[in-house]
Design a protein around this motif. Sequence first.
Motif, PDB file in Angstrom:
ATOM      1  N   ASP A  94      15.647 -16.396  33.450  1.00  0.00           N
ATOM      2  CA  ASP A  94      16.134 -15.095  32.986  1.00  0.00           C
ATOM      3  C   ASP A  94      16.987 -15.369  31.751  1.00  0.00           C
ATOM      4  N   LEU A  95      16.515 -14.967  30.591  1.00  0.00           N
ATOM      5  CA  LEU A  95      17.240 -15.261  29.359  1.00  0.00           C
ATOM      6  C   LEU A  95      18.592 -14.577  29.290  1.00  0.00           C
ATOM      7  N   LEU A  96      18.816 -13.577  30.129  1.00  0.00           N
ATOM      8  CA  LEU A  96      20.119 -12.920  30.160  1.00  0.00           C
ATOM      9  C   LEU A  96      21.094 -13.592  31.120  1.00  0.00           C
ATOM     10  N   ASP A  97      20.656 -14.608  31.813  1.00  0.00           N
ATOM     11  CA  ASP A  97      21.535 -15.371  32.698  1.00  0.00           C
ATOM     12  C   ASP A  97      22.622 -16.043  31.848  1.00  0.00           C
ATOM     13  N   PRO A  98      23.898 -15.886  32.196  1.00  0.00           N
ATOM     14  CA  PRO A  98      24.960 -16.532  31.413  1.00  0.00           C
ATOM     15  C   PRO A  98      24.811 -18.051  31.335  1.00  0.00           C
ATOM     16  N   GLN A 118       9.331 -15.446  31.868  1.00  0.00           N
ATOM     17  CA  GLN A 118      10.140 -14.346  32.385  1.00  0.00           C
ATOM     18  C   GLN A 118       9.232 -13.138  32.603  1.00  0.00           C
ATOM     19  N   LEU A 119       9.431 -12.476  33.732  1.00  0.00           N
ATOM     20  CA  LEU A 119       8.676 -11.265  34.042  1.00  0.00           C
ATOM     21  C   LEU A 119       9.312 -10.103  33.296  1.00  0.00           C
ATOM     22  N   MET A 120       8.539  -9.474  32.424  1.00  0.00           N
ATOM     23  CA  MET A 120       9.087  -8.450  31.536  1.00  0.00           C
ATOM     24  C   MET A 120       8.468  -7.077  31.778  1.00  0.00           C
ATOM     25  N   PHE A 156       6.520 -20.270  26.254  1.00  0.00           N
ATOM     26  CA  PHE A 156       7.244 -19.187  26.903  1.00  0.00           C
ATOM     27  C   PHE A 156       6.257 -18.162  27.431  1.00  0.00           C
ATOM     28  N   GLY A 157       6.098 -18.122  28.756  1.00  0.00           N
ATOM     29  CA  GLY A 157       5.227 -17.152  29.392  1.00  0.00           C
ATOM     30  C   GLY A 157       5.925 -15.811  29.530  1.00  0.00           C
ATOM     31  N   ILE A 158       5.230 -14.758  29.188  1.00  0.00           N
ATOM     32  CA  ILE A 158       5.855 -13.435  29.191  1.00  0.00           C
ATOM     33  C   ILE A 158       4.866 -12.422  29.752  1.00  0.00           C
ATOM     34  N   GLU A 159       5.237 -11.837  30.885  1.00  0.00           N
ATOM     35  CA  GLU A 159       4.384 -10.856  31.544  1.00  0.00           C
ATOM     36  C   GLU A 159       4.793  -9.461  31.097  1.00  0.00           C
ATOM     37  N   VAL A 160       3.892  -8.795  30.397  1.00  0.00           N
ATOM     38  CA  VAL A 160       4.184  -7.463  29.867  1.00  0.00           C
ATOM     39  C   VAL A 160       3.046  -6.516  30.218  1.00  0.00           C
ATOM     40  N   THR A 181       2.868 -17.379  25.831  1.00  0.00           N
ATOM     41  CA  THR A 181       1.718 -17.172  26.710  1.00  0.00           C
ATOM     42  C   THR A 181       1.785 -15.735  27.209  1.00  0.00           C
ATOM     43  N   ILE A 182       0.789 -14.929  26.859  1.00  0.00           N
ATOM     44  CA  ILE A 182       0.777 -13.524  27.245  1.00  0.00           C
ATOM     45  C   ILE A 182       0.052 -13.396  28.581  1.00  0.00           C
TER      46      ILE A 182
END
Length: 297
Positions: A94-98, A118-120, A156-160, A181-182
Amino acid sequence: MPPQQKFIDAHRRLERDTPTLPESVETPLPTPVFPGDRVNGNRVEDTPCERRHYHLDGLVWTGSIPFFPDEASAQIRQWEHVHGLRQAFVAQVDLLDPDIETALDYYVGMERITGVRQLMAWDQVQLPCRPGSINLLVDPLWRKRLELLKRYDFRFGIEVLAYQLPNIVSVVRACPEIGFTIEPMGWPLNGDGENYARWKRGLADLADCDNVRVDVCALERVFGVRWSFELASTWITAAIETIGVSRCMFASHMTASEAASGLAAMLARYGRLTQQYSESEADSLFYRVADRWFRPE
């Protein structure tokens, strides 16, 4: 699938985190609950016996990896021992994780971890499908944190979802140093002509970005557990023709996809899709793209 065709399964699930409910719809999403949320994830004991029947050469595992050095190393060694194949791992983040920088530094030191994801998925029409989620792709803090990945050699895998393709295009263009990776092929949402055209336009824009690969996977989530070849093949062929055979890769989503068809039936369907392609093009889809992108060892 030709018997001599090597195959790297570019998307296998590590987690068992959802209950079993084998029935779903045969029509494209949206549905009140995503079909893939209702079937089993993967377990270490789910050994891929299909290796006896197909030239399965490698596995790319995706999911949560323990954030404790000894535990993570032991877990990866166990998976390698059980399956006996070349493997790569894509860790859930989670890129928003501190603590994201600590996590990335940790994962970069781990053998076999060649990507993070990250699941987006954010549905602007059926928001209740993902309670509490937001469209992170337009979140300034998330986009700033994405810049951290430029320090690492991670895919960077990104589920959109299809709705988000214009947003992901702007993200990908702004970060040419990062390989995206889409998943799963931009997630088409329903089959009417307007949505199909919008989805294809989004893929066409992504096709102009050299730092993109498209994962054809998790079809039971996109098209329903009882998905039909006739329905799915139109979208899959369009994705491959738009992005190109040199940048698309076949994958399963096992063991979740077992509830839909199992690996044998899935590979047979992929084989039918590749009858229109040359031997070299089919090899790219089944093996070569995933091998170069994820670098399993």
